[in-house]
Structure formats: C-alpha cells, structure tokens
Motif scaffolding. Structure first.
Motif, PDB file in Angstrom:
ATOM      1  N   ALA A 154      52.936  45.761  15.468  1.00 44.97           N
ATOM      2  CA  ALA A 154      52.182  44.508  15.582  1.00 44.97           C
ATOM      3  C   ALA A 154      52.010  44.108  17.040  1.00 44.97           C
ATOM      4  CB  ALA A 154      52.893  43.402  14.815  1.00 44.97           C
ATOM      5  N   ILE A 155      50.880  43.471  17.327  1.00 41.10           N
ATOM      6  CA  ILE A 155      50.584  42.937  18.659  1.00 41.10           C
ATOM      7  C   ILE A 155      50.186  41.478  18.485  1.00 41.10           C
ATOM      8  CG2 ILE A 155      49.178  43.158  20.743  1.00 41.10           C
ATOM      9  CD1 ILE A 155      48.587  46.055  19.856  1.00 41.10           C
ATOM     10  N   SER A 156      50.811  40.605  19.252  1.00 43.14           N
ATOM     11  CA  SER A 156      50.502  39.181  19.138  1.00 43.14           C
ATOM     12  C   SER A 156      49.153  38.865  19.776  1.00 43.14           C
ATOM     13  CB  SER A 156      51.585  38.345  19.836  1.00 43.14           C
ATOM     14  OG  SER A 156      51.437  38.437  21.248  1.00 43.14           O
ATOM     15  N   LYS A 157      48.649  37.678  19.508  1.00 40.44           N
ATOM     16  CA  LYS A 157      47.524  37.163  20.273  1.00 40.44           C
ATOM     17  C   LYS A 157      48.024  36.851  21.684  1.00 40.44           C
ATOM     18  CE  LYS A 157      45.302  34.977  16.276  1.00 40.44           C
ATOM     19  NZ  LYS A 157      44.872  33.682  15.672  1.00 40.44           N
ATOM     20  N   PHE A 158      47.140  36.911  22.653  1.00 34.81           N
ATOM     21  CA  PHE A 158      47.507  36.568  24.020  1.00 34.81           C
ATOM     22  C   PHE A 158      47.357  35.056  24.196  1.00 34.81           C
ATOM     23  CE2 PHE A 158      45.867  41.019  25.365  1.00 34.81           C
ATOM     24  CZ  PHE A 158      47.020  41.593  24.855  1.00 34.81           C
ATOM     25  N   ILE A 159      48.342  34.442  24.816  1.00 33.89           N
ATOM     26  CA  ILE A 159      48.334  32.995  25.018  1.00 33.89           C
ATOM     27  C   ILE A 159      48.402  32.677  26.508  1.00 33.89           C
ATOM     28  CG2 ILE A 159      49.416  32.540  22.780  1.00 33.89           C
ATOM     29  CD1 ILE A 159      52.059  32.037  24.309  1.00 33.89           C
ATOM     30  N   GLN A 160      47.778  31.584  26.904  1.00 31.38           N
ATOM     31  CA  GLN A 160      47.828  31.139  28.299  1.00 31.38           C
ATOM     32  C   GLN A 160      48.993  30.180  28.465  1.00 31.38           C
ATOM     33  OE1 GLN A 160      44.068  30.218  30.176  1.00 31.38           O
ATOM     34  NE2 GLN A 160      44.990  28.592  31.402  1.00 31.38           N
ATOM     35  N   THR A 161      49.799  30.408  29.498  1.00 28.86           N
ATOM     36  CA  THR A 161      50.996  29.598  29.701  1.00 28.86           C
ATOM     37  C   THR A 161      51.131  29.216  31.160  1.00 28.86           C
ATOM     38  OG1 THR A 161      52.433  31.515  30.102  1.00 28.86           O
ATOM     39  CG2 THR A 161      52.169  30.811  27.817  1.00 28.86           C
ATOM     40  N   LYS A 162      51.879  28.138  31.391  1.00 31.15           N
ATOM     41  CA  LYS A 162      52.189  27.719  32.744  1.00 31.15           C
ATOM     42  C   LYS A 162      53.266  28.636  33.332  1.00 31.15           C
ATOM     43  CE  LYS A 162      49.393  24.255  32.902  1.00 31.15           C
ATOM     44  NZ  LYS A 162      48.222  24.293  33.824  1.00 31.15           N
ATOM     45  N   PRO A 163      53.234  28.856  34.650  1.00 28.42           N
ATOM     46  CA  PRO A 163      54.238  29.739  35.268  1.00 28.42           C
ATOM     47  C   PRO A 163      55.633  29.165  35.145  1.00 28.42           C
ATOM     48  CG  PRO A 163      52.937  28.634  36.948  1.00 28.42           C
ATOM     49  CD  PRO A 163      52.273  28.346  35.647  1.00 28.42           C
ATOM     50  N   TYR A 164      56.620  30.058  35.030  1.00 28.79           N
ATOM     51  CA  TYR A 164      58.034  29.693  34.898  1.00 28.79           C
ATOM     52  C   TYR A 164      58.678  29.811  36.278  1.00 28.79           C
ATOM     53  CZ  TYR A 164      62.817  29.782  32.972  1.00 28.79           C
ATOM     54  OH  TYR A 164      64.120  29.515  32.672  1.00 28.79           O
ATOM     55  N   GLY A 165      59.421  28.794  36.705  1.00 34.78           N
ATOM     56  CA  GLY A 165      60.079  28.858  37.996  1.00 34.78           C
ATOM     57  C   GLY A 165      59.400  27.988  39.035  1.00 34.78           C
ATOM     58  N   PRO A 166      59.948  27.972  40.267  1.00 37.11           N
ATOM     59  CA  PRO A 166      59.503  27.037  41.303  1.00 37.11           C
ATOM     60  C   PRO A 166      58.305  27.498  42.123  1.00 37.11           C
ATOM     61  CG  PRO A 166      61.381  28.292  42.110  1.00 37.11           C
ATOM     62  CD  PRO A 166      61.145  28.746  40.694  1.00 37.11           C
ATOM     63  N   VAL A 167      57.817  28.719  41.941  1.00 39.85           N
ATOM     64  CA  VAL A 167      56.763  29.264  42.786  1.00 39.85           C
ATOM     65  C   VAL A 167      55.394  28.793  42.306  1.00 39.85           C
ATOM     66  CG1 VAL A 167      55.712  31.372  43.698  1.00 39.85           C
ATOM     67  CG2 VAL A 167      58.183  31.294  43.278  1.00 39.85           C
ATOM     68  N   GLU A 168      54.586  28.249  43.236  1.00 42.08           N
ATOM     69  CA  GLU A 168      53.219  27.840  42.921  1.00 42.08           C
ATOM     70  C   GLU A 168      52.361  29.084  42.687  1.00 42.08           C
ATOM     71  OE1 GLU A 168      51.679  24.951  42.543  1.00 42.08           O
ATOM     72  OE2 GLU A 168      53.474  23.707  42.803  1.00 42.08           O
ATOM     73  N   GLN A 169      51.705  29.148  41.532  1.00 41.49           N
ATOM     74  CA  GLN A 169      50.907  30.322  41.210  1.00 41.49           C
ATOM     75  C   GLN A 169      49.991  30.020  40.023  1.00 41.49           C
ATOM     76  OE1 GLN A 169      53.491  33.503  39.425  1.00 41.49           O
ATOM     77  NE2 GLN A 169      55.127  32.004  39.726  1.00 41.49           N
ATOM     78  N   ASP A 170      49.121  30.957  39.717  1.00 40.23           N
ATOM     79  CA  ASP A 170      48.149  30.793  38.648  1.00 40.23           C
ATOM     80  C   ASP A 170      48.843  30.853  37.285  1.00 40.23           C
ATOM     81  OD1 ASP A 170      45.740  30.472  37.404  1.00 40.23           O
ATOM     82  OD2 ASP A 170      45.020  32.517  37.765  1.00 40.23           O
ATOM     83  N   ASP A 171      48.171  30.345  36.243  1.00 38.11           N
ATOM     84  CA  ASP A 171      48.699  30.436  34.881  1.00 38.11           C
ATOM     85  C   ASP A 171      48.804  31.897  34.450  1.00 38.11           C
ATOM     86  OD1 ASP A 171      48.788  27.718  34.790  1.00 38.11           O
ATOM     87  OD2 ASP A 171      47.071  27.465  33.467  1.00 38.11           O
ATOM     88  N   PHE A 172      49.679  32.115  33.479  1.00 37.16           N
ATOM     89  CA  PHE A 172      49.896  33.456  32.946  1.00 37.16           C
ATOM     90  C   PHE A 172      49.131  33.658  31.639  1.00 37.16           C
ATOM     91  CE2 PHE A 172      53.378  33.717  35.844  1.00 37.16           C
ATOM     92  CZ  PHE A 172      53.648  35.067  35.999  1.00 37.16           C
ATOM     93  N   LEU A 173      48.881  34.916  31.331  1.00 38.52           N
ATOM     94  CA  LEU A 173      48.474  35.332  30.005  1.00 38.52           C
ATOM     95  C   LEU A 173      49.636  36.145  29.459  1.00 38.52           C
ATOM     96  CD1 LEU A 173      45.884  34.943  28.309  1.00 38.52           C
ATOM     97  CD2 LEU A 173      45.248  37.284  28.918  1.00 38.52           C
ATOM     98  N   ASN A 174      50.156  35.754  28.296  1.00 36.23           N
ATOM     99  CA  ASN A 174      51.351  36.388  27.748  1.00 36.23           C
ATOM    100  C   ASN A 174      51.123  36.883  26.328  1.00 36.23           C
ATOM    101  OD1 ASN A 174      52.710  34.080  29.686  1.00 36.23           O
ATOM    102  ND2 ASN A 174      53.871  35.978  29.649  1.00 36.23           N
ATOM    103  N   GLY A 175      51.898  37.894  25.952  1.00 36.51           N
ATOM    104  CA  GLY A 175      51.855  38.421  24.592  1.00 36.51           C
ATOM    105  C   GLY A 175      53.149  39.129  24.258  1.00 36.51           C
ATOM    106  N   CYS A 176      53.211  39.678  23.059  1.00 40.79           N
ATOM    107  CA  CYS A 176      54.392  40.413  22.599  1.00 40.79           C
ATOM    108  C   CYS A 176      53.932  41.628  21.798  1.00 40.79           C
ATOM    109  CB  CYS A 176      55.272  39.505  21.733  1.00 40.79           C
ATOM    110  SG  CYS A 176      56.848  40.262  21.247  1.00 40.79           S
ATOM    111  N   VAL A 177      54.651  42.725  21.972  1.00 40.28           N
ATOM    112  CA  VAL A 177      54.310  43.969  21.286  1.00 40.28           C
ATOM    113  C   VAL A 177      55.540  44.490  20.547  1.00 40.28           C
ATOM    114  CG1 VAL A 177      53.388  46.309  21.535  1.00 40.28           C
ATOM    115  CG2 VAL A 177      52.699  44.526  23.160  1.00 40.28           C
ATOM    116  N   GLU A 178      55.345  44.821  19.288  1.00 41.14           N
ATOM    117  CA  GLU A 178      56.394  45.459  18.494  1.00 41.14           C
ATOM    118  C   GLU A 178      56.198  46.968  18.576  1.00 41.14           C
ATOM    119  OE1 GLU A 178      57.678  44.629  14.025  1.00 41.14           O
ATOM    120  OE2 GLU A 178      55.985  46.016  14.155  1.00 41.14           O
TER     121      GLU A 178
END
Length: 290
Positions: A154-178
């Motif tokens: 299975a492959i999840s849908k890709f989701i847009q998320t805010k960056p984790y941690g103190p560094v200023e940077q662009d939003d992420f696109l994240n997913g999960c793969v089985e």
C-alpha cells in the motif's frame, strides 16, 4: 503457518574454496521447510493453489548447479533468497545445505549450514520539501518497485505538512509506503540511503530542507537500537506527518515499544495539540473534574 518439507535432496555441484572442489565437484544434500498455506489447496485439491514441490526441487537444483560459491554459507543465503523471490506463495524458508564430503582430514559425519529467511513487513516514511517534491516521492516508490528484494504494498496519499524543527524552510510533501522485504534492518537502511542519494540528498543541516527523506518507521515487531538505526522510529509518536500517512494504510500497525497502534498514537498526538491550543496542560484540576 503450514510447511512443505523437502528432505535430503541430492545435488551434485561445485561449491568450495579448494581447487579440487571447484574442479571435481561433490554431492550436497538439501533440507528445506517451505512455509506456505496448505489449507487452501487441501480443500480445493488444485495444484495452482499450492507450492509445486517438484518445481521447487528443480529450482534448487538449477540454482546450485548454475552458480558456484566458495562458502556453503553463501549457498544457503543466496538459494534461500532466490526461492522466496521465485515462489510468491512461500513466506518463509528454513534451509540446510549438507556437505558430507567436506575436505576435513578427520573422521566426521557431516558439515552443514542452516539459515531461516522470510519476507518482512516494513513501513517507510517519505518526505520532500525541495524542488519537484512529488517527483522525488514517486522516484523513491519507483526505486522500491525496482528493488528485487522488496515488494511494494500500500502507498498512502501524499499530504502537505509544515516543517518539523526550528529551521525556516518550505512546507513538506509526505507519504508512507508499505513494503515486504528480504533485507535485514541494516540492509534496508543501506537501501533507503541509496534511494536518498539518488535524489541528491544532503545532510548539511539537522532538520533542514531535503530533496528526499526516507525513514524506516516500523519493521515487523522488531526493536532495533544501533548507533545509526532505531526501529521503531524514535520520533514517530511526535510526528503527525509520519502518523497520518501511516494511518491511511495501516491504522492498526503496532509500535512494539508502546504497544499502541498508529491510530491510537495519532489520536493522542492530536489530543495533546488540542490541549495546548486551548491553553490546557492537563492539570490536576482538570483530571479531578472528569
């Protein structure tokens, strides 16, 4: 799991370190337990529903005679992995290679190497926040498809998320793969690092931007704590961008340390976030009012 047993399969092959072994060959005997579903073919009486043990024996014979190894350890490892790749209905193999004519200048009965190998289920978190984010995530999935030691599920849908941690940077696109994999945890780490390298991943800033990030979140129910690898991922219970895609494809996957499902961890994390946003720290007064 049910088992089909193959015992004392005789094969003449050319494995060994000594020149005479490479030149003259010798008899080897193979014992193999093939873990597979026997109930279904037992009820259907249909050959298509089972592992054809005659074909399995021919495959083992062909593999051992067409390949040459110095070590019977290599014979056992390579043959077992080849069997698992060739026969999809086999989930696990116990394999023993017997070498009764080993070059030992002392009385002995037999020399043997036994291994047990199986497909392992793992969940990988993938993320990108540089350039063609979706392209990098798809590249990671494609490379997993191309890896003969992995089977993508299975492959999840890709989701847009805010960056984790103190560094200023662009939003992420994240997913999960089985995936199902023949790799050990350390081998899988090398494989995902190679996938990251193919996307020109660099590690200049901790929690910094990256073209591609691939993390091993879960691997069966194993707990691994090495200098360079921790499974389950140490931060998974704190990261919504890991848990949300994981819950999409495996809500009941269990963290073997906390014994909680991915769904439970996500609910707890979101509950903590709601408490923080509402100004509630879970004080004793709140607990008393419940």
């Amino acid at each position: 799991m049910d088992i089909i047993r193959i015992e004392q399969l005789e094969i003449f092959a050319y494995h060994g370190c000594n020149e005479e072994e490479k030149r003259d060959g010798q008899k080897f005997y193979v014992d193999a337990n093939l873990y597979t579903d026997v109930m279904t073919p037992g009820l259907s009486d249909d050959l298509e529903d089972t592992v054809n043990y005659a074909k399995a024996c021919k495959f083992i014979n062909k593999f051992l005679t067409e390949n040459r190894f110095d070590l019977i350890e290599a014979v056992a490892e390579q043959t077992t992995r080849a069997l698992l790749k060739e026969f999809p209905k086999i989930t696990k193999v116990d394999f023993t290679i017997n070498k009764p004519n080993a070059p030992i200048k002392l009385p002995f009965g037999n020399v043997a190497v036994s291994v047990s190998r199986e497909w392992h289920k793992a969940y990988l978190s993938i993320g990108s926040n540089i350039g063609d984010k979706e392209g990098y995530l798809n590249q990671a999935v494609d490379m997993l498809y191309d890896d003969e030691n992995c089977k993508v599920g299975a492959i999840s849908k890709f989701i847009q998320t805010k960056p984790y941690g103190p560094v200023e940077q662009d939003d992420f696109l994240n997913g999960c793969v089985e995936i199902e994999t023949l790799y050990s945890p350390q081998e899988l780490l090398k494989a995902v690092n190679a996938i990251e390298a193919a996307a020109n991943r660099t590690r200049e800033i901790h929690w910094g931007p990256r073209t591609l990030d691939v993390d091993i979140v879960l691997y069966d129910d194993e707990i691994v704590a090495d200098s360079n690898l921790f499974i389950p991922h140490r931060e998974m219970h704190k990261r919504e961008f890991v848990l949300e895609p994981l819950v999409q494809i495996a809500p009941y996957a269990i963290n073997p340390i906390s014994k909680k499902t991915a769904e439970q961890l996500l609910d707890e994390l979101r509950g903590q976030s709601e408490n923080v946003n509402s100004g509630c720290a879970g004080c004793q007064g709140c607990a008393m009012r419940k």
